[in-house]
Design an enzyme around this catalytic site. Structure first.
Site, PDB file in Angstrom:
ATOM      1  N   HIS A 173      69.414  53.103  32.427  1.00 35.48           N
ATOM      2  CA  HIS A 173      70.321  54.058  31.780  1.00 35.48           C
ATOM      3  C   HIS A 173      71.774  53.625  31.969  1.00 35.48           C
ATOM      4  CE1 HIS A 173      72.329  58.167  31.411  1.00 35.48           C
ATOM      5  NE2 HIS A 173      71.812  57.925  30.239  1.00 35.48           N
TER       6      HIS A 173
ATOM      7  N   HIS B 256      74.357  52.347  28.850  1.00 39.72           N
ATOM      8  CA  HIS B 256      75.709  52.867  28.597  1.00 39.72           C
ATOM      9  C   HIS B 256      76.788  51.820  28.844  1.00 39.72           C
ATOM     10  CE1 HIS B 256      75.069  57.056  27.465  1.00 39.72           C
ATOM     11  NE2 HIS B 256      74.019  57.026  28.251  1.00 39.72           N
TER      12      HIS B 256
ATOM     13  N   HIS C 242      69.790  67.276  27.866  1.00 38.21           N
ATOM     14  CA  HIS C 242      69.497  66.315  26.802  1.00 38.21           C
ATOM     15  C   HIS C 242      68.426  66.824  25.845  1.00 38.21           C
ATOM     16  CE1 HIS C 242      71.880  62.657  26.625  1.00 38.21           C
ATOM     17  NE2 HIS C 242      72.222  62.963  27.863  1.00 38.21           N
TER      18      HIS C 242
ATOM     19  N   HIS D   9      77.744  66.904  30.683  1.00 38.20           N
ATOM     20  CA  HIS D   9      77.610  66.122  31.925  1.00 38.20           C
ATOM     21  C   HIS D   9      78.696  66.547  32.912  1.00 38.20           C
ATOM     22  CE1 HIS D   9      74.604  62.876  31.243  1.00 38.20           C
ATOM     23  NE2 HIS D   9      74.898  63.026  29.970  1.00 38.20           N
TER      24      HIS D   9
ATOM     25  N   HIS E  25      78.548  66.993  24.559  1.00 39.60           N
ATOM     26  CA  HIS E  25      77.577  66.293  25.417  1.00 39.60           C
ATOM     27  C   HIS E  25      78.259  65.711  26.661  1.00 39.60           C
ATOM     28  CE1 HIS E  25      76.326  62.147  26.522  1.00 39.60           C
ATOM     29  NE2 HIS E  25      75.242  62.792  26.898  1.00 39.60           N
TER      30      HIS E  25
ATOM     31  N   HIS F 263      67.884  58.012  23.645  1.00 39.12           N
ATOM     32  CA  HIS F 263      67.731  59.242  24.421  1.00 39.12           C
ATOM     33  C   HIS F 263      66.537  60.082  23.935  1.00 39.12           C
ATOM     34  CE1 HIS F 263      71.740  57.965  25.710  1.00 39.12           C
ATOM     35  NE2 HIS F 263      71.480  58.624  26.820  1.00 39.12           N
TER      36      HIS F 263
ATOM     37  N   GLU G 253      77.696  62.751  20.657  1.00 41.18           N
ATOM     38  CA  GLU G 253      77.803  62.220  22.030  1.00 41.18           C
ATOM     39  C   GLU G 253      79.023  62.701  22.793  1.00 41.18           C
ATOM     40  OE1 GLU G 253      77.742  57.952  22.288  1.00 41.18           O
ATOM     41  OE2 GLU G 253      77.494  58.016  24.449  1.00 41.18           O
TER      42      GLU G 253
HETATM   43 CU1  CUO Z   1      72.751  58.777  28.527  1.00 42.92          CU
HETATM   44 CU2  CUO Z   1      73.971  61.929  28.404  1.00 42.92          CU
HETATM   45  O1  CUO Z   1      73.891  60.098  27.471  1.00 42.92           O
HETATM   46  O2  CUO Z   1      73.349  60.408  29.586  1.00 42.92           O
END
Ligand code: CUO
Length: 669
Positions: free
Chosen positions: A194, A198, A390, A354, A350, A223, A335
């Protein structure tokens, strides 16, 4: 920590750095700092002098703070530092900048920006970047390990050290239902993947880094697949599918206590008890202000765009979300990345999700507490609330996809191509049965531990594993020799009540296992494909880079890591299953290459995990909408997977049997 520019096969490199590169706190009082590598150095590298860059803004992030891109202040700083690295005229200048900044800037920030730069500079594409698990093991393993590691290196001579074992259950007990899937959510490889995804697809930073082919769509698809796989693990463990975090004003039932300490910030990642409620964030010292109301407004506007099929651009004009391009627009907008078509209007819910969840314990910074695990892509998948949040993200995409025209039989079929049989052949297992079990592996943390004396320190962790297997697919081709794309998915046979699925729901749990081109000769064809060749995964060694249980202690394994490090961990390709066998459906389709093919050369590129990661500097290697053929609702009159099938598709019932046994690593010399 070891220098980042370590060449293949070399253990240590000493840099001869111009004096003013180093802080002169000690030199000014006549103290000569010890050379960390001394006679062990394999190579001496002389660094060119440069005009020192202006780091005024970058140094706003202190060396002993935790770092996250979700914090706008950190985000700006990271963009500035990454841009500095990307603009370096040549490799020498880049190296000098690295040496100059490494000593001054926050280590997490340095590592992030350096990795992004190495991935995106043309002159560094063959350079290794270390796995984050090795560089910052504090983001991946139980903090108690570090005290033990310190003891180990101080008392036990190199060569006689035994790996420090991380227990399987250390973050919670079985009183907590969510903990049943902790083997998966806390998997080192999963979290590293993950983080890596990113890193390759950051939502902000220099435009040339962010603006990649179909990146908004890939945000959705990667995702979406994470959610499908997570739900499958849940169902294998007798948990229902994850709930959606729909209402931000209600107490949040998901709790998480990560048991991680940041070695950089020397602070624990805060935990979150059950029943906390989100609040507006106003952390003035961090310049971090988020109103829950703005997140709600953003969500309402996004749903409005989804339902109307039009979004509002920055000139207040309504633009269509087109059948194929709409998902890419929507991905960036949800996003939200800096490619969002209208950030002022559609917000950033989003990323704010987080962020607000990560400081739920201290929204106004009165306790001077840093963010929790969900505030960092390297650690966020550990926290159960990641998945409920998510699930909400995913719902937007699924809702949008359900507004699109259904695939017609013509769009799904491939005239003259019939899949006549599918068989799953797994080592030591009956036909059509996957076998999973536990395996222990070791990873060397010594790169990430900054104490003397050096030498490898291994942690031993337990992870899911499966027997390697082959798909054997029989295809009859009544036409001339031609190509097709073989698409393999695995999904559940029954829902939580034990009932067969409606395809409209089942399609959201169809997990892509592999996708590859096939050559069809006229007549009968037998296609054999190994699980280890999956275009979804990368091999275990590449996830962990340094893990080689058969290697004598010492010396890093040096498999290529950078872009090639992006890929689903092979050891998590198959869901855990159950002791009695979890019933699944294996779906195979050969689609018409005329609508799949992207004309480009992918030679010399990392293209073996392209399904979730794309291909560096290339177009996404499949023209179809990501998730095809399950990304849209089934056509009218089709309610089950069987009814959905055209002759070029086939389904085979399979089961996943989990044996509760553990394979231990082979002994080291
Ligand atoms: Cu990978 Cu919310 O996008 O964690």
């Amino acid at each position: 920590k070891e220098p980042i520019f370590t060449k293949k096969g070399e253990k240590n490199t000493v840099f001869n750095v111009p004096q003013h590169f180093l802080r002169n706190r000690y030199q000014s009082i006549g103290v000569d700092l010890q050379d960390r590598f001394s006679a062990d150095a394999g190579e001496q590298v002389t660094i060119n002098d440069i005009k020192p860059p202006n780091l005024t803004n970058v140094l706003q992030l202190k060396r002993d703070e935790n770092f996250t891109l979700f914090l706008p202040k950190h985000n700006k700083i990271a963009t500035e530092l990454t841009t500095l690295y990307l603009r370096a005229k040549n490799l020498d200048e880049f190296q000098s900048l690295a040496a100059y900044t490494r000593e001054r800037v926050n280590p997490y920030l340095f590592n992030y920006c350096m990795c992004v730069a190495i991935l995106h500079r043309k002159d560094t594409r063959d350079m290794d970047i270390p796995s984050l698990i090795e560089t910052f093991p504090d983001k991946y393993v139980d903090s108690q390990v570090f005290a033990k590691a310190r003891e180990e290196v101080n008392i036990v001579p190199e060569g006689s050290r035994t790996p420090i074992e991380i227990p399987v259950d250390y973050t919670a007990s079985n009183l907590e239902d969510e903990h049943r899937v902790a083997y998966w959510t806390e998997d080192l490889g999963l979290n590293a993947h993950h983080w890596h995804w990113h890193l390759v697809y950051p939502f902000s930073g220099p435009m040339e880094v962010v603006n990649k082919d179909r990146r908004g769509e890939l945000f959705y698809y990667f995702h979406h697949q994470v959610m499908a796989r997570y739900n499958m693990e849940r169902m294998c463990n007798k948990l229902k599918r994850v709930r959606r975090l729909v209402n931000f004003r209600e107490p949040i039932p998901e709790a998480y206590f990560p048991k991680l300490d940041s070695l950089v910030a020397n602070r624990s990642y805060p935990g979150r008890p059950a029943g906390m409620t989100l609040q507006d964030v106003n952390r003035e010292q961090d310049q971090w202000k988020i109103d829950i109301k703005d997140m709600e407004t953003a969500i309402a506007r996004i749903y409005e765009a989804i339902h109307s099929g039009f979004y509002r651009d920055t000139n207040n004009r309504m633009q269509p979300l087109t059948e194929f391009g709409g998902i890419d627009i929507l991905g960036n907008l949800v996003e939200a990345s800096i490619l969002s078509a209208n950030p002022a209007y559609y917000g950033n819910w989003h990323n704010f999700g987080h962020a607000t969840l990560s400081v739920i314990h201290d929204p106004d910074l009165r306790h001077l507490e840093s963010f929790g695990a969900i505030g960092d892509p390297a650690t966020s998948m550990r926290d159960p609330v990641f998945y409920s949040m998510h699930a909400m993200v995913n719902d937007m995409f699924v809702e949008y996809k359900s507004t699109l025209p259904r695939y017609t039989v013509a769009q799904l079929g491939y005239d003259g191509v019939t899949v006549t049989k599918i068989s799953l052949q797994s080592q030591n297992s009956p036909e059509n049965q996957f076998s999973t079990f536990w395996q222990q592996s070791d990873v060397d943390m010594s790169r990430g531990l900054d104490f003397q004396p050096r030498g490898p320190v291994f942690v031993r962790f337990t992870h899911l594993q499966h027997q390697p297997f082959n798909y054997v697919i029989n295809v009859n081709n009544t036409g001339a020799a031609r190509q097709g794309t073989c698409r393999i998915f695995l999904g559940p046979q029954f829902d939580e009540r034990g009932n067969p699925w409606l395809l409209v729901d089942q399609r959201n749990l169809m997990v892509e296992m592999d996708r590859f081109a096939v050559n069809l000769t006229p007549g009968q064809n037998v296609i054999t494909r190994a699980s280890t060749s999956s275009a979804v995964t990368i091999p275990f060694e590449r996830t962990f880079r340094n893990v080689d249980t058969n290697r004598p202690t010492g010396g890093p394994g040096l498999e290529q890591f950078n872009f090639c490090g992006c890929g689903w961990p092979q050891h998590l390709l198959v869901f855990k299953g159950t002791p009695e066998g979890y019933p699944c459906q294996l779906f195979v389709m050969i689609s018409n290459i005329a609508d799949d093919r992207v004309n480009q050369s992918t030679e010399g590129t990392c293209n073996d995990a392209a399904v979730y990661c794309g291909i560096r500097d290339r177009l996404y290697p499949d023209r179809r909408s990501m998730g095809y053929p399950f990304d849209r609702s089934p056509r009218d009159g089709v309610t089950t997977l069987q009814q959905f099938l055209t002759p070029n598709m086939r389904v085979q019932n399979v089961s996943i049997v989990h044996q509760n046994r553990t394979i231990r690593p082979r002994a080291r010399n």
